[in-house]
Structures are given as C-alpha cells and as structure tokens.
Design an enzyme around this catalytic site. Sequence first.
Site, PDB file in Angstrom:
ATOM      1  CG  PHE A 186       9.487   3.594  12.629  1.00 17.95           C
ATOM      2  CD1 PHE A 186       8.433   3.939  11.794  1.00 17.95           C
ATOM      3  CD2 PHE A 186       9.491   2.334  13.226  1.00 17.95           C
ATOM      4  CE1 PHE A 186       7.387   3.054  11.549  1.00 17.95           C
ATOM      5  CE2 PHE A 186       8.440   1.440  12.994  1.00 17.95           C
ATOM      6  CZ  PHE A 186       7.396   1.802  12.158  1.00 17.95           C
ATOM      7  CB  VAL A 187      10.133   7.611   7.743  1.00 19.67           C
ATOM      8  CG1 VAL A 187      11.316   8.497   8.073  1.00 19.67           C
ATOM      9  CG2 VAL A 187      10.555   6.430   6.892  1.00 19.67           C
ATOM     10  CE  LYS A 226      -3.213  -2.263   3.179  1.00 22.70           C
ATOM     11  NZ  LYS A 226      -3.733  -2.206   4.559  1.00 22.70           N
ATOM     12  N   GLY A 227       2.089   1.141   0.415  1.00 23.47           N
ATOM     13  CA  GLY A 227       2.906   2.314   0.713  1.00 23.47           C
ATOM     14  C   GLY A 227       3.056   3.318  -0.417  1.00 23.47           C
ATOM     15  CE  LYS A 266      14.502   3.970   7.174  1.00 24.70           C
ATOM     16  NZ  LYS A 266      13.782   3.087   8.124  1.00 24.70           N
ATOM     17  CG  ASP A 282       2.093   1.068   7.765  1.00 23.27           C
ATOM     18  OD1 ASP A 282       3.089   0.837   7.021  1.00 23.27           O
ATOM     19  OD2 ASP A 282       1.625   0.213   8.534  1.00 23.27           O
ATOM     20  CD  GLU A 304       7.914  -0.540  -2.879  1.00 26.34           C
ATOM     21  OE1 GLU A 304       7.151   0.217  -2.259  1.00 26.34           O
ATOM     22  OE2 GLU A 304       8.056  -1.739  -2.591  1.00 26.34           O
TER      23      GLU A 304
HETATM   24  C1  PRP Z   1       7.292  -1.531   2.690  1.00 19.21           C
HETATM   25  C2  PRP Z   1       7.558  -0.692   1.451  1.00 19.21           C
HETATM   26  C3  PRP Z   1       8.326  -1.614   0.562  1.00 19.21           C
HETATM   27  C4  PRP Z   1       9.094  -2.473   1.542  1.00 19.21           C
HETATM   28  C5  PRP Z   1      10.499  -1.984   1.627  1.00 19.21           C
HETATM   29  O1  PRP Z   1       6.157  -2.298   2.482  1.00 19.21           O
HETATM   30  O2  PRP Z   1       6.369  -0.251   0.850  1.00 19.21           O
HETATM   31  O3  PRP Z   1       7.473  -2.418  -0.226  1.00 19.21           O
HETATM   32  O4  PRP Z   1       8.458  -2.336   2.822  1.00 19.21           O
HETATM   33  O5  PRP Z   1      11.229  -2.725   2.567  1.00 19.21           O
HETATM   34  P1  PRP Z   1      12.450  -3.662   2.176  1.00 19.21           P
HETATM   35  O6  PRP Z   1      13.353  -2.884   1.253  1.00 19.21           O
HETATM   36  O7  PRP Z   1      13.096  -3.914   3.523  1.00 19.21           O
HETATM   37  O8  PRP Z   1      11.912  -4.914   1.563  1.00 19.21           O
HETATM   38  P2  PRP Z   1       5.365  -3.078   3.643  1.00 19.21           P
HETATM   39  O9  PRP Z   1       5.714  -4.536   3.586  1.00 19.21           O
HETATM   40  O10 PRP Z   1       5.585  -2.382   4.958  1.00 19.21           O
HETATM   41  O11 PRP Z   1       3.862  -2.957   3.185  1.00 19.21           O
HETATM   42  P3  PRP Z   1       2.959  -1.647   2.898  1.00 19.21           P
HETATM   43  O12 PRP Z   1       3.533  -0.984   1.653  1.00 19.21           O
HETATM   44  O13 PRP Z   1       1.601  -2.201   2.660  1.00 19.21           O
HETATM   45  O14 PRP Z   1       3.047  -0.745   4.107  1.00 19.21           O
END
Ligand code: PRP
Length: 186
Positions: free
Chosen positions: A159-160, A48-49, A138, A166, A105
């Site tokens: 933590f952002v 969803k991000g 990051k 979220d 992303e």
């Molecule tokens: C977050 C973000 C990326 C991933 C990045 O998604 O949107 O998809 O984590 O992290 P990584 O580089 O350590 O793999 P999340 O799984 O939190 O789901 P969301 O987008 O639904 O919040």
Amino acid sequence: MDHNYEKAVERILCSEEQIKKRVAEIAREIENYYGASDKKLLLLGILKGSVVFMADLMKAVRLPMEVEFMRLSSYGKSAVSSGEIVIKAGLEKKDLADYNVLIVEDILDTGNTLFWLVDYLKREHNAKDIKICTLLDKPDRREKPISVDFGCFTIPDEFVIGYGLDFNELYRDLPYVGILKREYYE
Ligand code: PRP
C-alpha cells in the site's frame, strides 16, 4: 491536527532524489519517441493521483505540448477495484485524432482504469495513438492485459502513499512514495 502524519510511513520506497532522476530519464525517452512526430502531443493527466507527477513531468519534457485532465474513479473502489469506471470530470477536447495522446498516471495497479480509458478514448474521442506513462507499476496485481510504455518504477504489492497517492485522501502531498504502515488500514 496531527503535525507528524509522516509517522504513517513504514519506509520510503522512492525518495525525492530517485523520483527526480527517473522523471528526467523518462522525459528524455518521451522526447526521443515523440520528437520527430508531425502530430501534436497531448499529455492527459488522470486526477487526482497524477497531479504531482504530471506537474514534474510536463516541466521536464522539452517538447511543445498541450495538457488535459480527466477525473476518473472506480465505482465502489476499496482495496480491490471493481473494474467499473465513472467519469467525474471529462475531456474538453472532442476529437483526438490529430494528437499523440500520452496518458499520465500515478499508478498502474489492476489495470482496470487504463484498460477502460484506452478503449473509451478510441471509441468516444477518436484517439488513434495512445501511450501510457506511469510513475509506478504494480504488475503483481494486474487483471487486464495492459502495460506501461514509459514507466518510472516497478514496485511490489504494498500500500503506497505520497507524490499524489492517497490513503483516505491524505498523504498526496508527501514529496516521496512511501509504504503505509499496515496498522493504518488493517
Ligand atoms: C488510482 C490511480 C489510478 C487507478 C489505478 O486512482 O490514480 O487511476 O487507481 O488502479 P487500477 O489499475 O486498479 O485501476 P483512484 O481511483 O484511487 O483515484 P485518485 O487518483 O483520485 O486517488
């Protein structure tokens, strides 16, 4: 209901104005890169991000494009992702060989999600040209050899939340990226 939930924000890392400016700049970079290509452009948002960034970016890029979404999640993800990725909602298109695929992303963190996704799109959807566009990068937390092609902000290991990101599913709607107060997750 807590009507002042912005009190969870320690400080703003990327303001609305800064994000707007960077999105416009990155949109010009994307136009310059893909503008002369004969292939179709596909923006692939990872839910969803990415939802807020995707909405702003697709309006800013003045090129013909198609959009698709996938919903992915890291299995057992907590503060540290496990590297195991689960498809919660897959791609409608089967064959991506004719597309320039631009993955959109919100954040590149450990890199586990995108490292897996790039391989998956090549393997299962025949993708030939894949680039990565993220709002946030990051690099301190990187575990996989993957890098951003079009990036808006490089950020420290904090933590952002906000602008799609979220904490326990809240704060995605904040119009800026902020640092979450430590007391909320420690
Ligand atoms: C977050 C973000 C990326 C991933 C990045 O998604 O949107 O998809 O984590 O992290 P990584 O580089 O350590 O793999 P999340 O799984 O939190 O789901 P969301 O987008 O639904 O919040």
